[in-house]
Design an enzyme around this catalytic site. Structure first.
Site, PDB file in Angstrom:
ATOM      1  N   CYS A 115     -21.450  55.421  45.681  1.00  0.00           N
ATOM      2  CA  CYS A 115     -20.720  55.875  44.508  1.00  0.00           C
ATOM      3  C   CYS A 115     -21.680  56.015  43.330  1.00  0.00           C
ATOM      4  O   CYS A 115     -22.630  55.238  43.180  1.00  0.00           O
ATOM      5  CB  CYS A 115     -19.627  54.863  44.181  1.00  0.00           C
ATOM      6  N   HIS A 266     -11.727  54.731  47.161  1.00  0.00           N
ATOM      7  CA  HIS A 266     -12.674  53.989  46.314  1.00  0.00           C
ATOM      8  C   HIS A 266     -12.621  54.493  44.874  1.00  0.00           C
ATOM      9  O   HIS A 266     -12.506  53.702  43.923  1.00  0.00           O
ATOM     10  CB  HIS A 266     -14.084  54.148  46.879  1.00  0.00           C
ATOM     11  N   GLU A 267     -12.711  55.800  44.699  1.00  0.00           N
ATOM     12  CA  GLU A 267     -12.803  56.352  43.344  1.00  0.00           C
ATOM     13  C   GLU A 267     -11.494  56.186  42.576  1.00  0.00           C
ATOM     14  O   GLU A 267     -11.505  56.031  41.348  1.00  0.00           O
ATOM     15  CB  GLU A 267     -13.207  57.825  43.400  1.00  0.00           C
ATOM     16  N   HIS A 270     -11.584  53.088  40.705  1.00  0.00           N
ATOM     17  CA  HIS A 270     -12.256  53.210  39.403  1.00  0.00           C
ATOM     18  C   HIS A 270     -11.323  53.823  38.361  1.00  0.00           C
ATOM     19  O   HIS A 270     -11.287  53.369  37.204  1.00  0.00           O
ATOM     20  CB  HIS A 270     -13.503  54.071  39.531  1.00  0.00           C
ATOM     21  N   HIS A 276     -17.133  47.702  40.827  1.00  0.00           N
ATOM     22  CA  HIS A 276     -17.579  47.500  42.203  1.00  0.00           C
ATOM     23  C   HIS A 276     -17.433  46.046  42.628  1.00  0.00           C
ATOM     24  O   HIS A 276     -17.482  45.131  41.809  1.00  0.00           O
ATOM     25  CB  HIS A 276     -19.032  47.945  42.357  1.00  0.00           C
TER      26      HIS A 276
END
Length: 355
Positions: A115, A266-267, A270, A276
């Site tokens: 990432c 995953h993103e 965020h 993380h």
């Protein structure tokens, strides 16, 4: 004597050939073809330590500057105190042996696709180093947040939209991936997500770009930084259009492929405010190997997101300790037998002719 040594040597070759490891560049078991072009030079720096001056260390410093470990702007090839400290922090964050040098274990981690969001933001480590680990039950939490812990309002109903520019998929192909990815986070929180057609007005906006695309975080081509997203309430999620993205498990059998859904999950973490995690099985761990599918939230992800938004009042989310799914690494399955046979043939030829 010659026959005995030849047989012993051949047995050793056979043992190594079928041990399941892929040997590349100085004993690395990470497929060399899956390393970003700009990062391949790192593999020539094995063993470098403080006090040395070696060509290529400037690129390592730029890498650490990109992900927040260095802030001094130094681009020399000198292995100085700052670089040693950066390595120690990086090794702590990734649960590596803390040597402060470029040992093989550290180099293998450095060159993995990852990432683009920094591990250290505004001087604050968003991972393991420099933060007090919270005890949760009988385990230790490694989740993290952006500085200031930004988040969306609790129980918010957030809208999202996606652009079809710069990527090969149709809306019908992308939509199920996106819906499933948001559903995983919705199942764990008080948040709700829904798609809208107006891209500019959506809370969360998903798009694909190449290289420098105007947000100060340029992409670097295949197998470097895969994607990045911004903290609440920015709402932007960008994928590197240069990657070989796949949307089904069968597609992961090809070399150099990256699972779109795994990176999407995953993103989105965020976008919702998570940084993380140092837990390798967590979806918020910074790196993802090619040929890998990892989409189910780890208990560490769930604990972190529920601190921001609370738990889902509509039901429970499954929180297995490990939900990492590795497709049988296509490149390994295909190339390892061929390399093994080639190694055996060369060894037989070499051992058959005395010097």
């Amino acid at each position: 004597m010659r026959t005995s040594s030849s047989i012993s040597g051949l047995l050793l070759v056979l043992l190594l050939s079928f041990s399941g490891r892929t040997f590349v560049s100085g004993g690395f078991d990470f497929p060399f073809e899956d390393v970003n072009q700009a990062w391949r030079g790192f593999l020539n720096l094995s063993g470098c330590h403080k006090g040395e001056n070696v060509t290529g260390l400037d690129a390592v410093k730029k890498y650490f500057q990109q992900f927040g470990y260095l802030t001094n702007g130094d681009d020399s090839d000198e292995f100085d105190d700052d670089l040693e400290k950066a390595l120690q922090i990086y090794q702590t964050n990734f649960d590596l042996n803390i040597t402060g040098s470029l040992d093989n274990e550290t180099l293998q981690q450095l060159v993995k696709p990852r990432c683009g969001v920094g591990d250290i933001i505004n001087g604050t480590s968003s991972m393991k180093y420099g933060r007090r680990l919270a005890a949760v039950g009988h385990s230790v939490a490694h989740y993290s947040f952006f500085p200031g812990r930004p988040s969306w309002p609790r129980q918010a109903s957030l809208t999202y939209a996606f652009s079809l520019s710069n990527q090969p998929f149709t809306a019908e192909q992308l939509r199920p991936i996106i819906v499933r990815s948001f559903a995983r986070w919705e199942a764990a929180t008080t948040l709700k997500f829904s798609e809208v057609s107006d891209y500019s007005s959506a809370n969360l906006r998903i798009a694909f770009f190449r290289g420098d695309h105007g947000d100060g975080e340029p992409f670097d081509g295949p197998l470097g930084t895969l994607a990045h997203a911004f903290s609440p309430e920015n709402g932007r999620l960008h994928f590197d259009a240069a990657e070989n993205w796949v949307i089904d498990v069968a597609g992961l059998s090809a070399a150099g492929t990256v699972d779109l859904e795994s990176v999407m999950v995953h993103e989105i973490g965020h976008l919702l405010g998570l940084g993380h995690s140092s837990v390798r099985e967590s979806v918020m761990f910074p790196t993802l190997l090619t040929g890998t599918k990892k989409v189910d939230l780890h208990s560490d992800d769930v604990q972190g997101i529920q601190l921001l938004y609370g738990g889902n009042p509509r039901g429970n989310v499954s929180t297995p300790s490990q939900q990492s799914e590795r497709s049988s690494d296509a490149s390994s399955l295909f190339w390892s037998p061929l390399l093994s046979c080639f190694t055996i043939i060369l060894s037989i030829i070499f051992l058959s002719f005395p010097l």
